[in-house]
Design a protein around this motif. Structure first.
Motif, PDB file in Angstrom:
ATOM      1  N   ASP A  56       0.875  -1.167   0.000  1.00  0.00           N
ATOM      2  CA  ASP A  56       0.000   0.000   0.000  1.00  0.00           C
ATOM      3  C   ASP A  56       0.916   1.222   0.000  1.00  0.00           C
ATOM      4  OD1 ASP A  56       0.487   0.982   2.779  1.00  0.00           O
ATOM      5  OD2 ASP A  56      -0.515  -0.878   3.344  1.00  0.00           O
ATOM      6  N   ARG A  57       0.357   2.357  -0.344  1.00  0.00           N
ATOM      7  CA  ARG A  57       1.187   3.557  -0.527  1.00  0.00           C
ATOM      8  C   ARG A  57       1.898   3.989   0.755  1.00  0.00           C
ATOM      9  NH1 ARG A  57       0.364   6.262  -5.538  1.00  0.00           N
ATOM     10  NH2 ARG A  57      -1.080   5.074  -6.811  1.00  0.00           N
ATOM     11  N   ALA A  58       1.266   3.800   1.889  1.00  0.00           N
ATOM     12  CA  ALA A  58       1.905   4.166   3.166  1.00  0.00           C
ATOM     13  C   ALA A  58       3.107   3.269   3.437  1.00  0.00           C
ATOM     14  CB  ALA A  58       0.901   4.086   4.311  1.00  0.00           C
ATOM     15  N   SER A  59       2.976   1.982   3.144  1.00  0.00           N
ATOM     16  CA  SER A  59       4.099   1.056   3.339  1.00  0.00           C
ATOM     17  C   SER A  59       5.240   1.373   2.386  1.00  0.00           C
ATOM     18  CB  SER A  59       3.643  -0.389   3.139  1.00  0.00           C
ATOM     19  OG  SER A  59       2.705  -0.753   4.117  1.00  0.00           O
ATOM     20  N   LEU A  60       4.909   1.706   1.144  1.00  0.00           N
ATOM     21  CA  LEU A  60       5.948   2.076   0.183  1.00  0.00           C
ATOM     22  C   LEU A  60       6.665   3.335   0.640  1.00  0.00           C
ATOM     23  CD1 LEU A  60       7.433   1.661  -2.485  1.00  0.00           C
ATOM     24  CD2 LEU A  60       5.610   2.953  -3.606  1.00  0.00           C
ATOM     25  N   ALA A  61       5.919   4.320   1.132  1.00  0.00           N
ATOM     26  CA  ALA A  61       6.536   5.554   1.631  1.00  0.00           C
ATOM     27  C   ALA A  61       7.454   5.257   2.810  1.00  0.00           C
ATOM     28  CB  ALA A  61       5.463   6.570   2.020  1.00  0.00           C
ATOM     29  N   GLY A  62       7.029   4.352   3.702  1.00  0.00           N
ATOM     30  CA  GLY A  62       7.865   3.970   4.838  1.00  0.00           C
ATOM     31  C   GLY A  62       9.127   3.259   4.393  1.00  0.00           C
ATOM     32  N   LEU A  63       9.017   2.404   3.385  1.00  0.00           N
ATOM     33  CA  LEU A  63      10.181   1.705   2.834  1.00  0.00           C
ATOM     34  C   LEU A  63      11.172   2.708   2.248  1.00  0.00           C
ATOM     35  CD1 LEU A  63      11.661  -0.911   1.959  1.00  0.00           C
ATOM     36  CD2 LEU A  63      10.260  -0.852  -0.122  1.00  0.00           C
ATOM     37  N   VAL A  64      10.687   3.620   1.446  1.00  0.00           N
ATOM     38  CA  VAL A  64      11.555   4.632   0.833  1.00  0.00           C
ATOM     39  C   VAL A  64      12.203   5.488   1.916  1.00  0.00           C
ATOM     40  CG1 VAL A  64      11.589   6.684  -0.647  1.00  0.00           C
ATOM     41  CG2 VAL A  64      10.336   4.646  -1.374  1.00  0.00           C
ATOM     42  N   ASP A  65      11.428   5.927   2.898  1.00  0.00           N
ATOM     43  CA  ASP A  65      11.986   6.733   3.991  1.00  0.00           C
ATOM     44  C   ASP A  65      13.068   5.976   4.754  1.00  0.00           C
ATOM     45  OD1 ASP A  65      10.350   8.863   3.347  1.00  0.00           O
ATOM     46  OD2 ASP A  65       8.892   8.454   4.945  1.00  0.00           O
ATOM     47  N   GLY A  66      12.821   4.666   5.017  1.00  0.00           N
ATOM     48  CA  GLY A  66      13.800   3.853   5.715  1.00  0.00           C
ATOM     49  C   GLY A  66      15.090   3.696   4.938  1.00  0.00           C
ATOM     50  N   ILE A  67      14.978   3.558   3.634  1.00  0.00           N
ATOM     51  CA  ILE A  67      16.170   3.435   2.794  1.00  0.00           C
ATOM     52  C   ILE A  67      16.932   4.757   2.767  1.00  0.00           C
ATOM     53  CG2 ILE A  67      16.970   3.118   0.417  1.00  0.00           C
ATOM     54  CD1 ILE A  67      14.605   1.071   0.159  1.00  0.00           C
ATOM     55  N   LYS A  68      16.203   5.844   2.575  1.00  0.00           N
ATOM     56  CA  LYS A  68      16.860   7.168   2.522  1.00  0.00           C
ATOM     57  C   LYS A  68      17.563   7.519   3.830  1.00  0.00           C
ATOM     58  CE  LYS A  68      14.069   9.566  -0.906  1.00  0.00           C
ATOM     59  NZ  LYS A  68      13.113  10.693  -1.114  1.00  0.00           N
ATOM     60  N   SER A  69      16.961   7.139   4.961  1.00  0.00           N
ATOM     61  CA  SER A  69      17.544   7.497   6.264  1.00  0.00           C
ATOM     62  C   SER A  69      18.685   6.565   6.664  1.00  0.00           C
ATOM     63  CB  SER A  69      16.464   7.472   7.342  1.00  0.00           C
ATOM     64  OG  SER A  69      16.090   6.120   7.637  1.00  0.00           O
ATOM     65  N   GLY A  70      18.836   5.447   5.942  1.00  0.00           N
ATOM     66  CA  GLY A  70      19.874   4.481   6.268  1.00  0.00           C
ATOM     67  C   GLY A  70      19.436   3.462   7.306  1.00  0.00           C
ATOM     68  N   ALA A  71      18.174   3.502   7.704  1.00  0.00           N
ATOM     69  CA  ALA A  71      17.659   2.554   8.692  1.00  0.00           C
ATOM     70  C   ALA A  71      17.521   1.143   8.107  1.00  0.00           C
ATOM     71  CB  ALA A  71      16.317   3.029   9.232  1.00  0.00           C
ATOM     72  N   LEU A  72      17.407   1.040   6.798  1.00  0.00           N
ATOM     73  CA  LEU A  72      17.265  -0.263   6.149  1.00  0.00           C
ATOM     74  C   LEU A  72      18.452  -0.557   5.250  1.00  0.00           C
ATOM     75  CD1 LEU A  72      13.523  -0.047   5.111  1.00  0.00           C
ATOM     76  CD2 LEU A  72      14.493  -1.228   7.066  1.00  0.00           C
TER      77      LEU A  72
END
Length: 69
Positions: free
Chosen positions: A53-69
């Motif tokens: 879902d779009r919220a999960s995709l946004a969370g995935l992208v945010d996690g990658i950008k922040s270095g958390a993932l």
């Protein structure tokens, strides 16, 4: 989060992430419907795809950008 075994069966137009590298390490996205986006490995077009879902995709992208993932 769900998945589909064969991403080529989805009725979507795929496009590559703007962050994809030049050495075939590409992620592709396709809009399934207003609520769902599919994500697949461009090297495996008949392989699996994640359905987010779009919220999960946004969370995935945010996690990658922040270095958390």
């Amino acid at each position: 989060m769900n998945h589909i075994a064969d991403a080529s069966t989805l009725p979507v137009t795929w496009w590559k992430s703007s962050a994809s590298g030049a050495q075939s390490d590409c992620v592709e996205f396709g809009i399934v419907n207003v609520a769902t986006v599919a994500v697949r490995d461009s090297k495996a077009p008949t392989g699996p795809a994640l359905l987010l879902d779009r919220a999960s995709l946004a969370g995935l992208v945010d996690g990658i950008k922040s270095g958390a993932l």
